[in-house]
Scaffold this motif. Structure first.
Motif, PDB file in Angstrom:
ATOM      1  N   GLY A 115       1.201  -0.751   0.433  1.00 36.36           N
ATOM      2  CA  GLY A 115      -0.059  -0.151  -0.206  1.00 36.36           C
ATOM      3  C   GLY A 115       0.644   1.368   0.087  1.00 36.36           C
ATOM      4  O   GLY A 115       0.908   2.601  -0.883  1.00 36.36           O
ATOM      5  N   THR A 116       1.893   1.143   0.478  1.00 35.77           N
ATOM      6  CA  THR A 116       2.516   2.438   0.659  1.00 35.77           C
ATOM      7  C   THR A 116       3.529   2.790  -0.578  1.00 35.77           C
ATOM      8  O   THR A 116       2.880   3.550  -0.982  1.00 35.77           O
ATOM      9  CB  THR A 116       4.396   2.420   1.530  1.00 35.77           C
ATOM     10  N   ILE A 117       3.998   1.546  -1.189  1.00 33.24           N
ATOM     11  CA  ILE A 117       4.270   1.434  -2.744  1.00 33.24           C
ATOM     12  C   ILE A 117       2.772   2.214  -3.961  1.00 33.24           C
ATOM     13  O   ILE A 117       3.899   3.356  -4.621  1.00 33.24           O
ATOM     14  CB  ILE A 117       5.067   0.234  -3.024  1.00 33.24           C
ATOM     15  N   ALA A 118       2.256   2.039  -3.602  1.00 35.11           N
ATOM     16  CA  ALA A 118       1.047   2.150  -4.382  1.00 35.11           C
ATOM     17  C   ALA A 118       0.918   3.358  -4.316  1.00 35.11           C
ATOM     18  O   ALA A 118       0.255   4.137  -5.047  1.00 35.11           O
ATOM     19  CB  ALA A 118      -0.434   1.409  -4.082  1.00 35.11           C
ATOM     20  N   SER A 119       0.747   4.554  -2.741  1.00 37.79           N
ATOM     21  CA  SER A 119       0.855   5.517  -2.381  1.00 37.79           C
ATOM     22  C   SER A 119       2.046   6.482  -3.103  1.00 37.79           C
ATOM     23  O   SER A 119       1.783   7.788  -3.225  1.00 37.79           O
ATOM     24  CB  SER A 119      -0.058   5.958  -0.837  1.00 37.79           C
ATOM     25  N   ALA A 120       2.837   5.919  -3.096  1.00 36.39           N
ATOM     26  CA  ALA A 120       4.369   6.601  -2.747  1.00 36.39           C
ATOM     27  C   ALA A 120       4.918   6.632  -4.630  1.00 36.39           C
ATOM     28  O   ALA A 120       5.654   7.987  -4.615  1.00 36.39           O
ATOM     29  CB  ALA A 120       5.434   6.143  -2.171  1.00 36.39           C
TER      30      ALA A 120
END
Length: 208
Positions: A115-120
């Motif tokens: 999820g962090t990768i998708a946001s960042a």
């Protein structure tokens, strides 16, 4: 492809690293969240059938715990009754609840990272574009520059934004999919525990 990466500059390398990590996490989660490894279809009925007349031996319970996530939850209830024959219904429910929370926590492994990768990723792409634009306009002379060269430089700077979206969109889709799967499994584990509580209470001192 390599020429595009070279043209996009150093900001694209964090995005490439994010894409590699995301692919690895998606493959790992697709394998780990299969039904056979989390909630085998007939496992609950088999456990109830095996323990219909008497509690299974410890080695059978250990084998059940290693079978799947649901097996671990069911085994925790069996161990609670075997270890404490006078356990109350509330105590048994607590044992199931504790085991269930632990199982769900393991099912959610790596999802925060995905999820962090998708946001960042879009932000990293935008950062790369901004840095590229700064370098482009910083290299222009005060009296003006070649419009064609400027246009080409802007298109190259936008590679970072495009690549960031290419990483973020699949990562977000898989993140949502895995979250939904974990929620479904959590409900299945809870329902299995609810069926096991009255079944196991027959073997406690409370029922005798």
């Amino acid at each position: 492809m390599f020429s595009i990466i070279q043209a996009a500059g150093w900001p694209i390398w964090p995005l490439i690293a994010c894409s590699i990590i995301a692919v690895a996490l998606v493959i790992e989660r697709l394998s780990s969240l299969r039904a056979v490894r989390v909630s085998p279809p007939r496992l609950l009925d088999e456990v109830i059938s095996v323990s219909s007349k008497h509690l299974p031996a410890p080695e059978v319970v250990n084998k059940l715990a290693a079978n799947s996530a649901m097996g671990g939850v069911l085994a925790s209830g069996l161990r609670s009754v075997i270890g404490e024959p006078r356990i109350t219904e509330e105590g048994l429910r607590i044992a199931f609840d504790t085991a269930g929370r632990g199982a769900v926590h393991r099912l959610e492994r790596y999802l925060n990272t995905l999820g962090t990768i998708a946001s960042a990723a879009p932000l990293l792409g935008l950062l790369g574009t901004v840095i590229g634009m700064i370098e482009i306009f910083g290299s222009q002379s005060p009296t003006g520059g070649n419009p064609e060269q400027l246009a080409r430089g802007i298109s190259i700077a936008l590679y970072n934004t495009a690549f960031g979206l290419m990483v973020a969109i699949p990562a977000l889709m898989f993140y949502r999919y895995f979250r939904g799967r974990v929620d479904e499994y959590a409900i299945e584990l809870e329902q299995a525990a609810e069926r096991m509580v009255p079944h196991l209470m027959r073997f406690t001192a409370q029922a005798k």
